[in-house]
Design an enzyme around this catalytic site. Sequence first.
Site, PDB file in Angstrom:
ATOM      1  N   GLU A  55       0.893  -1.102   0.152  1.00 52.22           N
ATOM      2  CA  GLU A  55       0.046  -0.041  -0.045  1.00 52.22           C
ATOM      3  C   GLU A  55       0.796   1.122  -0.154  1.00 52.22           C
ATOM      4  O   GLU A  55       0.523   2.271  -0.706  1.00 52.22           O
ATOM      5  CB  GLU A  55      -1.113   0.056   1.253  1.00 52.22           C
ATOM      6  CG  GLU A  55      -2.092  -1.040   1.087  1.00 52.22           C
ATOM      7  CD  GLU A  55      -2.998  -0.813  -0.214  1.00 52.22           C
ATOM      8  OE1 GLU A  55      -3.018   0.339  -0.540  1.00 52.22           O
ATOM      9  OE2 GLU A  55      -3.591  -1.646  -0.541  1.00 52.22           O
TER      10      GLU A  55
ATOM     11  N   TYR B  37      -6.047   6.776   4.360  1.00 45.78           N
ATOM     12  CA  TYR B  37      -6.022   5.627   3.376  1.00 45.78           C
ATOM     13  C   TYR B  37      -5.450   4.285   3.695  1.00 45.78           C
ATOM     14  O   TYR B  37      -6.301   3.241   3.639  1.00 45.78           O
ATOM     15  CB  TYR B  37      -5.662   6.252   1.994  1.00 45.78           C
ATOM     16  CG  TYR B  37      -5.173   5.214   1.055  1.00 45.78           C
ATOM     17  CD1 TYR B  37      -6.222   4.881   0.286  1.00 45.78           C
ATOM     18  CD2 TYR B  37      -4.067   4.687   0.689  1.00 45.78           C
ATOM     19  CE1 TYR B  37      -6.284   3.657  -0.599  1.00 45.78           C
ATOM     20  CE2 TYR B  37      -3.713   3.667  -0.140  1.00 45.78           C
ATOM     21  CZ  TYR B  37      -5.140   3.086  -0.777  1.00 45.78           C
ATOM     22  OH  TYR B  37      -4.901   2.065  -1.780  1.00 45.78           O
TER      23      TYR B  37
ATOM     24  N   ASP C  66      -9.438   6.115  -2.662  1.00 39.45           N
ATOM     25  CA  ASP C  66      -8.357   6.548  -3.503  1.00 39.45           C
ATOM     26  C   ASP C  66      -8.877   7.167  -4.682  1.00 39.45           C
ATOM     27  O   ASP C  66     -10.032   7.337  -4.874  1.00 39.45           O
ATOM     28  CB  ASP C  66      -7.462   5.510  -3.593  1.00 39.45           C
ATOM     29  CG  ASP C  66      -8.011   4.338  -4.753  1.00 39.45           C
ATOM     30  OD1 ASP C  66      -9.156   4.489  -4.917  1.00 39.45           O
ATOM     31  OD2 ASP C  66      -7.122   3.474  -5.174  1.00 39.45           O
TER      32      ASP C  66
END
Length: 333
Positions: free
Chosen positions: A31, A114, A132
């Site tokens: 990520e 996020y 996102d």
Amino acid sequence: MIPGLLTWFVDRRRNLPWRRVADPYATWVSEIMLQQTRVEAVIPYFERWMARFPDVHALARASEEEVLQHWAGLGYYRRARFLHQAAFRLVKESNGELPRTSAELQKMTGVGEYTSAAIASICFDEAIPVVDGNVKRVAARFLLLDLAANDRKLHRAADEWGRGLMAQLVAADNPGQHEEIEQKSARAGALNEALMELGATICTPRSPQCALCPIRFACKAVKKDVDPADYPRSAKRTPWKVLELNLIWHQDGPLCLLQQRTEGWNPGLWEPPTVEQGIGEEICQVKHTITHHRITARVFKLRGPVSAPLTPPDAVPLTGLARKILAMCWKAC
Ligand code: SF4
């Protein structure tokens, strides 16, 4: 719940290396790497990283220089430093275990809203939406929102939409209610990944493939017969700044003159020294862009002996500009 979305994801998801392992550390690394970087570009970096730093302990034990070397080319080097620092703290405070909730994950260095939501939902099944660029684009079209891509209101609307879907997912956790979410993999993380995957592969920026889309029957852009590619509206861009730099090149066999940057962008990384004015013979010009700057670097060949120590370039983490210069000058000299 949007009918068909999860079934589509279970059937069609891309076979990506970080999806093959059920490991919060691997999800965390992927990520962070995927921020501002394309999936195809991340794959080889991720594989090399996991081979060298297979767990939090291995990462914490490594030197910063080695960590940056494995990151070199991905850009935004702060991300690598934060990963390293956070690994160090995790080893010290929790024997390398990652926290299990988004709130706790956000206490880790470099982990924001996020990333924490992505790790918590994918690895620990927390019912929290991930927003996102892909999810925002799908939301703007599905809900037909007349908002710009970088408008905070679009982020909020996508987040609210995601929360509504999560609530339905949790409410439907009863056998018999929604066929597709009774599957083992159909949980909070799968819902988030499904929306991101849809944006990345079907609801793409310029040519959305609505005919193949599993949620087209409920999509407002389709119902209203508008061109989905017009949504979200174009974002206002930060103007580019033009910068001209002079750098010097000196090579002696496998060694060359490099300096470690101490300030500005990419501190800690290495590149040929910058000088106020060009000296000697100009051997090439290199174009490079970095965070709203368009750089033209003029490279001058330094003649005669050099008192500063020379460095093997493959032993240190190089800036993107340095790698371009090296590719051109290594041949030329
Ligand atoms: S139907 Fe088209 S516009 Fe709507 S979500 Fe799917 S790909 Fe995007």
